[in-house]
Scaffold this active site. Structure first.
Site, mmCIF file in Angstrom:
data_model
loop_
_atom_site.group_PDB
_atom_site.id
_atom_site.type_symbol
_atom_site.label_atom_id
_atom_site.label_comp_id
_atom_site.label_asym_id
_atom_site.label_seq_id
_atom_site.Cartn_x
_atom_site.Cartn_y
_atom_site.Cartn_z
ATOM 1 N N LYS A 60 3.256 11.221 -11.793
ATOM 2 C CA LYS A 60 2.344 10.401 -12.587
ATOM 3 C C LYS A 60 3.023 9.061 -12.797
ATOM 4 C CE LYS A 60 -0.521 13.538 -15.275
ATOM 5 N NZ LYS A 60 -0.853 14.005 -16.626
ATOM 6 N N LYS A 91 7.828 22.425 -15.200
ATOM 7 C CA LYS A 91 7.016 21.284 -14.747
ATOM 8 C C LYS A 91 6.719 21.403 -13.264
ATOM 9 C CE LYS A 91 5.565 16.772 -15.022
ATOM 10 N NZ LYS A 91 5.578 15.523 -15.738
ATOM 11 N N HIS A 111 -0.577 15.298 -26.839
ATOM 12 C CA HIS A 111 -0.632 13.942 -26.297
ATOM 13 C C HIS A 111 -1.931 13.216 -26.641
ATOM 14 C CE1 HIS A 111 2.878 15.337 -24.147
ATOM 15 N NE2 HIS A 111 2.996 14.235 -23.448
ATOM 16 N N HIS A 121 7.495 7.719 -27.649
ATOM 17 C CA HIS A 121 6.540 8.654 -27.067
ATOM 18 C C HIS A 121 6.803 10.090 -27.558
ATOM 19 C CE1 HIS A 121 3.842 10.491 -24.174
ATOM 20 N NE2 HIS A 121 4.831 11.252 -23.729
ATOM 21 N N ARG A 124 0.818 -1.239 0.000
ATOM 22 C CA ARG A 124 0.000 0.000 0.000
ATOM 23 C C ARG A 124 0.841 1.273 0.000
ATOM 24 N NH1 ARG A 124 -3.340 -2.926 3.842
ATOM 25 N NH2 ARG A 124 -4.945 -3.982 2.640
ATOM 26 N N HIS A 136 -1.040 9.915 -28.072
ATOM 27 C CA HIS A 136 -1.376 8.619 -27.466
ATOM 28 C C HIS A 136 -2.118 7.745 -28.470
ATOM 29 C CE1 HIS A 136 -1.018 10.178 -23.029
ATOM 30 N NE2 HIS A 136 0.147 9.945 -23.588
ATOM 31 N N GLU A 168 -4.178 17.360 -11.625
ATOM 32 C CA GLU A 168 -4.693 17.685 -12.962
ATOM 33 C C GLU A 168 -6.189 17.997 -12.974
ATOM 34 O OE1 GLU A 168 -2.711 15.600 -16.222
ATOM 35 O OE2 GLU A 168 -4.628 15.541 -17.271
ATOM 36 N N ARG A 215 -2.592 21.522 -15.206
ATOM 37 C CA ARG A 215 -1.641 20.435 -15.492
ATOM 38 C C ARG A 215 -1.961 19.753 -16.820
ATOM 39 N NH1 ARG A 215 1.209 15.868 -11.584
ATOM 40 N NH2 ARG A 215 2.390 14.950 -13.290
ATOM 41 N N ASN A 239 -0.221 18.175 -21.571
ATOM 42 C CA ASN A 239 -0.613 17.139 -22.526
ATOM 43 C C ASN A 239 -0.765 17.667 -23.946
ATOM 44 O OD1 ASN A 239 -0.895 14.408 -21.625
ATOM 45 N ND2 ASN A 239 -2.303 15.200 -20.088
ATOM 46 N N GLU A 260 9.390 16.987 -25.586
ATOM 47 C CA GLU A 260 8.773 17.453 -24.331
ATOM 48 C C GLU A 260 9.386 18.792 -23.901
ATOM 49 O OE1 GLU A 260 6.133 15.964 -23.361
ATOM 50 O OE2 GLU A 260 6.320 13.776 -23.254
HETATM 51 P P1 NAD Z 1 12.198 4.676 -22.364
HETATM 52 O O1 NAD Z 1 12.058 4.592 -20.910
HETATM 53 O O2 NAD Z 1 11.675 3.558 -23.199
HETATM 54 O O3 NAD Z 1 13.745 4.887 -22.703
HETATM 55 C C1 NAD Z 1 14.142 5.017 -24.025
HETATM 56 C C2 NAD Z 1 15.238 3.999 -24.397
HETATM 57 O O4 NAD Z 1 16.492 4.478 -23.928
HETATM 58 C C3 NAD Z 1 15.053 2.625 -23.799
HETATM 59 O O5 NAD Z 1 15.490 1.659 -24.724
HETATM 60 C C4 NAD Z 1 15.991 2.673 -22.592
HETATM 61 O O6 NAD Z 1 16.411 1.400 -22.167
HETATM 62 C C5 NAD Z 1 17.134 3.459 -23.150
HETATM 63 N N1 NAD Z 1 17.965 4.183 -22.196
HETATM 64 C C6 NAD Z 1 17.568 4.788 -21.044
HETATM 65 N N2 NAD Z 1 18.590 5.487 -20.542
HETATM 66 C C7 NAD Z 1 19.640 5.305 -21.356
HETATM 67 C C8 NAD Z 1 20.967 5.793 -21.364
HETATM 68 N N3 NAD Z 1 21.396 6.658 -20.467
HETATM 69 N N4 NAD Z 1 21.790 5.383 -22.343
HETATM 70 C C9 NAD Z 1 21.348 4.539 -23.312
HETATM 71 N N5 NAD Z 1 20.102 4.079 -23.377
HETATM 72 C C10 NAD Z 1 19.263 4.465 -22.406
HETATM 73 O O7 NAD Z 1 11.535 6.010 -22.953
HETATM 74 P P2 NAD Z 1 11.473 7.511 -22.407
HETATM 75 O O8 NAD Z 1 11.405 8.334 -23.611
HETATM 76 O O9 NAD Z 1 12.484 7.774 -21.394
HETATM 77 O O10 NAD Z 1 10.066 7.546 -21.664
HETATM 78 C C11 NAD Z 1 8.866 7.341 -22.361
HETATM 79 C C12 NAD Z 1 7.809 6.889 -21.394
HETATM 80 O O11 NAD Z 1 7.608 7.907 -20.418
HETATM 81 C C13 NAD Z 1 6.474 6.626 -22.024
HETATM 82 O O12 NAD Z 1 5.939 5.434 -21.512
HETATM 83 C C14 NAD Z 1 5.630 7.807 -21.586
HETATM 84 O O13 NAD Z 1 4.274 7.501 -21.498
HETATM 85 C C15 NAD Z 1 6.217 8.109 -20.245
HETATM 86 N N6 NAD Z 1 6.013 9.480 -19.791
HETATM 87 C C16 NAD Z 1 5.573 9.670 -18.536
HETATM 88 C C17 NAD Z 1 5.409 10.941 -18.045
HETATM 89 C C18 NAD Z 1 4.987 11.146 -16.626
HETATM 90 O O14 NAD Z 1 4.675 12.278 -16.262
HETATM 91 N N7 NAD Z 1 4.991 10.128 -15.804
HETATM 92 C C19 NAD Z 1 5.706 12.045 -18.844
HETATM 93 C C20 NAD Z 1 6.157 11.828 -20.133
HETATM 94 C C21 NAD Z 1 6.310 10.535 -20.601
HETATM 95 N N1 GLY Z 2 3.542 14.539 -18.581
HETATM 96 C C1 GLY Z 2 2.341 15.167 -18.203
HETATM 97 C C2 GLY Z 2 2.181 15.392 -16.759
HETATM 98 O O1 GLY Z 2 3.021 15.031 -15.977
HETATM 99 O O2 GLY Z 2 1.195 15.916 -16.350
#
Ligand code: NAD
Ligand code: GLY
Length: 358
Positions: free
Chosen positions: A142, A226, A247, A264, A120, A251, A236, A240, A244, A184
């Protein structure tokens, strides 16, 4: 190192940005309840940075276990989440043990959700290693996973104790992933920070060439934007949602193409171009504005033309979106460059034109 704070009362936390931070257990220690952590990472990041981080923590007398997940957006799902719970239970992780997310946004979102659910709720720390994670996903709490029918549709708001963005890790990031992160970064300029947008226009080539100073500035300024938005509207209910921009379309692209086919950030870039086109058709921005946005994304190495999924498929995927209210899709649109707003009151004819021009 530069430090910002996400101001959320007694749940406030720092974001440290700078080189060499994986070797700074002194920054981690004050946030641990127990001198014990479980590092969650993936098969790509583990060989690069897991030993380095673990050794530094162990030298500070912290017990370190780890979980190595398969790499990819396609694994941001229930099965992978459950494999984290399996590892935590096998390792007898306790409620006061801290989870550390070492990786990009996929690892961060999965780990944060696991931390929100395990017993939890256990504390967690974000150690983002992609540009996208350093400027966006590691900040703001998030967390979640994808569902086959919709991106990020299952999750929780759950804030980390600390964000440690080691900019040295960006040295190993593939060019395509660096560009995805820039989508982003550009977003913040478009929705609320025109001076930053202009700075990006003046410095995009430096960012693409990984100029250290330029990257530091872009990460800092993005996190500042941010953190301000999250502090004002953590869950949100209002502004917030502006984070998006692009997005809703993006998405749909990610889900429609199959998770991982479009990154993404790539989907956000092409999705933002659709949002810009819709904004223009609704009379808010000019064709010159749209071209200006397009040029910036192109200079960042990003796609600007969305795939032709078909009008019905786009509408279907966009109908499964967390911004939908009373069955109505709500879009983030541009009133002008540097100012976004959200509305369900879009022009349906303009939207059809936007989606059928592909
Ligand atoms: P990812 O986590 O898939 O990483 C991209 C690639 O880079 C992967 O293959 C990873 O293994 C590799 N990698 C990571 N660090 C590395 C490094 N230092 N050197 C070499 N390779 C490396 O993708 P991302 O773009 O980091 O994140 C995308 C995800 O984030 C999506 O699922 C998206 O929905 C989510 N997201 C979440 C939020 C939030 O607020 N929580 C905001 C934006 C995006
Ligand atoms: N990436 C969008 C948010 O964190 O609200």
């Amino acid at each position: 190192m530069q430090t910002l704070s996400v101001n959320l009362g007694d749940r406030s936390y720092p974001i440290h940005i700078g080189p060499g931070l994986l070797l700074r257990p002194d920054l981690v220690l004050p946030h641990l309840i127990q001198k014990r952590v479980v590092v969650v990472t993936n098969t790509t990041v583990a060989p690069l940075y897991l030993a380095k981080l673990s050794l530094a923590l162990e030298l500070a007398d912290i017990q370190v276990d780890s979980v190595v997940l398969p790499d990819g957006e396609a694994y941001k799902n229930w099965e992978t989440l459950n494999s984290i719970f399996n590892a935590l239970l096998t390792q007898r992780a306790e409620r006061k043990t801290t989870l550390i997310a070492l990786g990009g946004g996929v690892v961060g979102d999965l780990t944060g959700f696991a931390a929100a659910c395990y017993q939890r709720g256990m504390p967690f720390i974000q150690v983002p290693t992609t540009l996208l994670a350093q400027v966006d996903s590691s900040v703001g709490g998030k967390t979640g996973i994808n569902h086959p029918l919709g991106k990020n549709m299952v999750g929780a708001f759950y804030q980390p104790q600390l964000v440690l963005a080691d900019t040295d890790t960006l040295a190993t990031l593939p060019d395509r992933e660096l560009s995805a992160g820039l989508a982003e970064v550009i977003k913040y300029g478009l929705i609320r920070d025109l001076p930053f947008l202009e700075w990006l226009e003046a410095n995009m080539e430096k960012l693409v060439a990984r100029d250290t100073e330029a990257l530091m500035y872009a990460i800092y300024r993005s996190c500042q934007n941010k953190a301000e938005v999250v502090a004002a509207d953590e869950h949100e209910s209002g502004q917030r949602a502006l984070l998006n921009l692009g997005h809703t379309f993006g998405h749909a692209i990610e889900t429609g193409m199959g998770y991982g086919v479009w990154l993404h950030g790539e989907a956000v870039s092409a999705g933002t171009m659709l949002a810009a086109d819709l904004s223009r058709r609704m009379g808010m921005i000019t064709l010159a504005d749209v071209d200006r946005v397009k040029t910036l994304f192109q200079r960042a190495g990003l796609p600007v033309i969305a795939p032709d999924l078909g009008y019905d498929a786009y509408m279907n995927y966009m109908g499964v979106d967390k911004k939908v209210e009373a069955g109505r899709i709500r879009f983030v649109l541009l009133r002008k460059l540097g100012e976004a707003y959200i509305s369900g009151d879009y022009d349906a004819v303009a939207l059809r034109a936007t989606l059928t021009m592909l």
